[in-house]
Scaffold this motif. Structure first.
Motif, PDB file in Angstrom:
ATOM      1  N   GLN A 112      88.450  51.572 -57.098  1.00 27.75           N
ATOM      2  CA  GLN A 112      89.561  50.717 -56.561  1.00 27.75           C
ATOM      3  C   GLN A 112      88.896  49.451 -56.005  1.00 27.75           C
ATOM      4  OE1 GLN A 112      90.807  53.216 -53.208  1.00 27.75           O
ATOM      5  NE2 GLN A 112      91.487  54.756 -54.565  1.00 27.75           N
ATOM      6  N   LEU A 113      87.838  49.322 -55.448  1.00 27.31           N
ATOM      7  CA  LEU A 113      87.248  48.069 -55.002  1.00 27.31           C
ATOM      8  C   LEU A 113      86.773  47.230 -56.318  1.00 27.31           C
ATOM      9  CD1 LEU A 113      84.752  49.353 -52.432  1.00 27.31           C
ATOM     10  CD2 LEU A 113      86.678  47.718 -51.873  1.00 27.31           C
ATOM     11  N   GLU A 114      86.563  47.819 -57.420  1.00 25.38           N
ATOM     12  CA  GLU A 114      86.326  46.987 -58.666  1.00 25.38           C
ATOM     13  C   GLU A 114      87.619  46.391 -59.243  1.00 25.38           C
ATOM     14  OE1 GLU A 114      84.188  45.341 -61.951  1.00 25.38           O
ATOM     15  OE2 GLU A 114      83.752  46.116 -60.007  1.00 25.38           O
ATOM     16  N   GLN A 115      88.548  47.262 -59.189  1.00 25.94           N
ATOM     17  CA  GLN A 115      90.143  46.811 -59.462  1.00 25.94           C
ATOM     18  C   GLN A 115      90.320  45.467 -58.531  1.00 25.94           C
ATOM     19  OE1 GLN A 115      92.305  50.217 -59.152  1.00 25.94           O
ATOM     20  NE2 GLN A 115      91.924  51.042 -61.287  1.00 25.94           N
ATOM     21  N   ILE A 116      90.247  45.738 -57.119  1.00 32.43           N
ATOM     22  CA  ILE A 116      90.463  44.653 -56.145  1.00 32.43           C
ATOM     23  C   ILE A 116      89.621  43.291 -56.727  1.00 32.43           C
ATOM     24  CG2 ILE A 116      90.577  43.749 -53.860  1.00 32.43           C
ATOM     25  CD1 ILE A 116      91.179  46.710 -53.036  1.00 32.43           C
ATOM     26  N   ARG A 117      88.504  43.646 -57.127  1.00 32.43           N
ATOM     27  CA  ARG A 117      87.578  42.471 -57.370  1.00 32.43           C
ATOM     28  C   ARG A 117      88.053  41.667 -58.631  1.00 32.43           C
ATOM     29  NH1 ARG A 117      83.822  41.143 -60.612  1.00 32.43           N
ATOM     30  NH2 ARG A 117      84.026  43.262 -61.784  1.00 32.43           N
ATOM     31  N   LYS A 118      88.564  42.486 -59.440  1.00 40.43           N
ATOM     32  CA  LYS A 118      88.910  41.791 -60.616  1.00 40.43           C
ATOM     33  C   LYS A 118      90.427  41.060 -60.560  1.00 40.43           C
ATOM     34  CE  LYS A 118      87.055  45.050 -63.989  1.00 40.43           C
ATOM     35  NZ  LYS A 118      87.289  45.989 -65.190  1.00 40.43           N
ATOM     36  N   GLN A 119      91.149  41.528 -59.702  1.00 44.17           N
ATOM     37  CA  GLN A 119      92.497  40.926 -59.149  1.00 44.17           C
ATOM     38  C   GLN A 119      92.007  39.528 -58.329  1.00 44.17           C
ATOM     39  OE1 GLN A 119      94.371  43.773 -56.830  1.00 44.17           O
ATOM     40  NE2 GLN A 119      94.683  45.126 -58.804  1.00 44.17           N
ATOM     41  N   ILE A 120      91.054  39.868 -57.603  1.00 43.57           N
ATOM     42  CA  ILE A 120      90.614  38.484 -56.988  1.00 43.57           C
ATOM     43  C   ILE A 120      90.138  37.534 -57.695  1.00 43.57           C
ATOM     44  CG2 ILE A 120      88.986  37.657 -55.163  1.00 43.57           C
ATOM     45  CD1 ILE A 120      89.311  40.129 -53.572  1.00 43.57           C
ATOM     46  N   GLU A 121      89.295  37.689 -58.797  1.00 43.78           N
ATOM     47  CA  GLU A 121      88.673  37.027 -59.614  1.00 43.78           C
ATOM     48  C   GLU A 121      90.003  36.431 -60.764  1.00 43.78           C
ATOM     49  OE1 GLU A 121      86.016  39.108 -62.018  1.00 43.78           O
ATOM     50  OE2 GLU A 121      84.312  39.009 -60.807  1.00 43.78           O
ATOM     51  N   LEU A 122      90.920  37.114 -60.878  1.00 41.24           N
ATOM     52  CA  LEU A 122      91.971  36.544 -61.528  1.00 41.24           C
ATOM     53  C   LEU A 122      92.716  35.270 -60.789  1.00 41.24           C
ATOM     54  CD1 LEU A 122      93.856  36.430 -64.169  1.00 41.24           C
ATOM     55  CD2 LEU A 122      95.065  38.514 -63.287  1.00 41.24           C
ATOM     56  N   LEU A 123      93.021  35.876 -59.449  1.00 39.20           N
ATOM     57  CA  LEU A 123      93.883  34.911 -58.630  1.00 39.20           C
ATOM     58  C   LEU A 123      92.867  33.737 -58.522  1.00 39.20           C
ATOM     59  CD1 LEU A 123      95.152  37.310 -55.923  1.00 39.20           C
ATOM     60  CD2 LEU A 123      96.318  36.086 -57.553  1.00 39.20           C
TER      61      LEU A 123
END
Length: 264
Positions: free
Chosen positions: A175-186
């Motif tokens: 879940q943290l990895e998914q959030i990290r990828k979302q943050i990188e995309l943002l």
């Protein structure tokens, strides 16, 4: 214990990154370093699970003053010496009969990982080197025992608890990895918007001899005086150059939100 600050944490094993010349490769593991007794001593504990789902644990304490001290399990060593080389490196040496029997080097890597290198002698008197990599993690397994004593196999309840904690770690890390990828995309989207904003400010500050149309492609040139001009004429139409202007800046398109995007 200022030099120990970077090491004080619970570290989760990267089993796939390690190299093992002695012993089986573990499936998972936790390496915990904490300060005790008014921060004079460091307590080091290790918990790991084999590929066959056997759970083991061990721990020992060190006084990192670069002096030899009595070790409480003569089967492993008689004395131990721990030394901080700097704020990101410390070593521990185990001795028996004044001979080194085990050397452990702890290093904080540039990426924040902990590398633990163990060098010792096998029962067949052959040298070996094991290298493990860890990253900081939040949860802590409720085990503690001693590498200075015999390896202990816990109860079935302990194995079940460890499996549950491992599953929890895997899920939360995913879940943290998914959030990290979302943050990188943002972050990438924010950088693109910022780039369009800066380009738009440059164009709206340029000389315009016509009304731009949404979706149309235009060309930005820099004039000799440093000002900019928006033109319908491409560099190709100037014969591959900037024509009468100092230089060609970019090919751009007007978007529906009235920002400008650079075209490749």
């Amino acid at each position: 214990m200022v030099q120990a600050y970077n090491f004080l944490a619970s570290w989760q094993l990267f089993p796939e990154k390690g190299t093992y010349e002695l012993g089986d490769r573990p499936r998972s593991g936790i390496y915990k370093i904490e300060a005790i007794e008014n921060e004079r001593l460091l307590a080091i504990s290790m918990n790991w699970v084999t590929l066959e789902n056997h759970a083991f644990e061990s721990h020992y304490t060190i006084l990192p003053d670069a002096q030899e001290h009595h070790f409480d399990n003569p089967e492993v060593a008689e004395t131990i010496k721990a030394t901080f080389i700097d704020g990101i490196t410390f070593e521990t040496v185990f001795y028996r009969d004044h001979q080194q029997v085990l050397y452990i080097l702890h290093e904080i890597m540039p990426n924040g990982y902990l590398r633990v290198t163990q060098q010792g002698i096998t029962p067949q008197l052959k040298p070996y080197t094991n290298i493990e990599f860890y990253h900081k993690q939040m949860s802590v397994l409720p085990y503690s025992a001693s590498v200075s004593g015999a390896v202990i196999k816990p109860t079935e309840e302990g194995v079940i608890r460890h499996k549950a904690l491992t599953a929890m770690e895997e899920q939360t890390n995913m879940q943290l990895e998914q959030i990290r990828k979302q943050i990188e995309l943002l972050a990438l989207q924010a950088q693109e918007i910022q780039k369009r904003k800066e380009l738009s400010l440059l164009i709206y500050g340029a000389k315009l001899n016509f009304t731009p149309v949404i979706g149309q492609t235009y060309y930005v040139y820099e004039k000799a005086d440093g000002s900019h001009l928006l033109s319908l004429v491409s560099p190709k139409e100037w014969g591959g150059g900037a024509g009468p202007y100092k230089r060609f800046v970019a090919m751009v398109k007007l978007l529906a939100d009235h920002t400008w995007m650079e075209m490749q």
